[in-house]
Design a protein around this motif. Sequence first.
Motif, PDB file in Angstrom:
ATOM      1  N   PHE A 115      70.756  -1.296  42.782  1.00 41.13           N
ATOM      2  CA  PHE A 115      69.669  -0.904  41.882  1.00 41.13           C
ATOM      3  C   PHE A 115      70.058   0.274  40.997  1.00 41.13           C
ATOM      4  O   PHE A 115      69.630   0.341  39.839  1.00 41.13           O
ATOM      5  N   SER A 137      65.507   3.978  42.903  1.00 41.22           N
ATOM      6  CA  SER A 137      66.438   2.966  43.411  1.00 41.22           C
ATOM      7  C   SER A 137      66.321   2.823  44.924  1.00 41.22           C
ATOM      8  O   SER A 137      66.367   1.713  45.452  1.00 41.22           O
ATOM      9  N   TYR A 139      63.667   3.486  46.697  1.00 35.81           N
ATOM     10  CA  TYR A 139      62.377   2.845  46.931  1.00 35.81           C
ATOM     11  C   TYR A 139      62.488   1.323  46.727  1.00 35.81           C
ATOM     12  O   TYR A 139      62.067   0.540  47.580  1.00 35.81           O
ATOM     13  N   HIS A 140      63.060   0.921  45.593  1.00 36.22           N
ATOM     14  CA  HIS A 140      63.183  -0.511  45.304  1.00 36.22           C
ATOM     15  C   HIS A 140      64.074  -1.216  46.323  1.00 36.22           C
ATOM     16  O   HIS A 140      63.769  -2.330  46.746  1.00 36.22           O
ATOM     17  N   SER A 141      65.173  -0.575  46.713  1.00 34.31           N
ATOM     18  CA  SER A 141      66.084  -1.228  47.657  1.00 34.31           C
ATOM     19  C   SER A 141      65.414  -1.441  49.006  1.00 34.31           C
ATOM     20  O   SER A 141      65.558  -2.506  49.615  1.00 34.31           O
ATOM     21  N   ILE A 144      62.770  -4.286  48.627  1.00 31.34           N
ATOM     22  CA  ILE A 144      63.415  -5.609  48.591  1.00 31.34           C
ATOM     23  C   ILE A 144      63.944  -5.974  49.979  1.00 31.34           C
ATOM     24  O   ILE A 144      63.802  -7.110  50.433  1.00 31.34           O
ATOM     25  N   VAL A 166      57.302  -8.536  41.607  1.00 28.41           N
ATOM     26  CA  VAL A 166      58.326  -7.501  41.827  1.00 28.41           C
ATOM     27  C   VAL A 166      58.817  -6.951  40.491  1.00 28.41           C
ATOM     28  O   VAL A 166      58.977  -5.741  40.327  1.00 28.41           O
ATOM     29  N   TYR A 167      59.024  -7.826  39.525  1.00 31.11           N
ATOM     30  CA  TYR A 167      59.467  -7.385  38.196  1.00 31.11           C
ATOM     31  C   TYR A 167      58.450  -6.427  37.578  1.00 31.11           C
ATOM     32  O   TYR A 167      58.802  -5.378  37.047  1.00 31.11           O
ATOM     33  N   MET A 170      58.575  -3.097  39.271  1.00 34.11           N
ATOM     34  CA  MET A 170      59.782  -2.338  38.954  1.00 34.11           C
ATOM     35  C   MET A 170      59.791  -1.819  37.519  1.00 34.11           C
ATOM     36  O   MET A 170      60.394  -0.787  37.252  1.00 34.11           O
TER      37      MET A 170
END
Length: 180
Positions: A115, A137, A139-141, A144, A166-167, A170
């Motif tokens: 990310f 990054s 948080y997103h990782s 996911i 999700v998109y 993000m």
Amino acid sequence: MPGDMKETIAKAAMTLLSQNHVKKLTVKDIVEQCHITRQSFYYHFEDIPDLFRWMLEKRSAQVLEESMAHEDAREGLRCFLVMAVHISPYIKRGIGTSYQAELEGLLRRYLQQFFLMAAERKNLYAQCSISEVKIISRYHSLAILGLLQEWSEQDTDNLDQIVDVVYRLMTKGIPPQGQK
């Protein structure tokens, strides 16, 4: 010795991880699977966590390139999720072995790195500081990773909806109901 011996060893490990009866992945099992000596294994890898690291590095580089090749970021995310779902059974089996802690740590680091590189390449979060991008990054990782850990056949059927949500999370965020 073939030039792609690391790949041969990795494929043997993947084959063993795909078998339901494997509870502990061992060097002995790997070398027997690919018909090499223990010395050959240790020539290429320090130990099994080193093999996992190499496999994740190689696969994450491929995933990054294939996802980033899409001009549309949503399609890149979809590509990423499809590839992640495809390899998740191997990851789950790997986590079920005695190397759980090492593998989980590697997955978290590689997802975060993915990310971070995606944000840099697509110039996302340009208005944020480097430390903020690292937090985003991370948080997103983890988000996911959480999705993938509980992925179901129903999720696969609803892949496009998941990609869309999700998109939006993000890139734009989804405000609470009643707020714009």
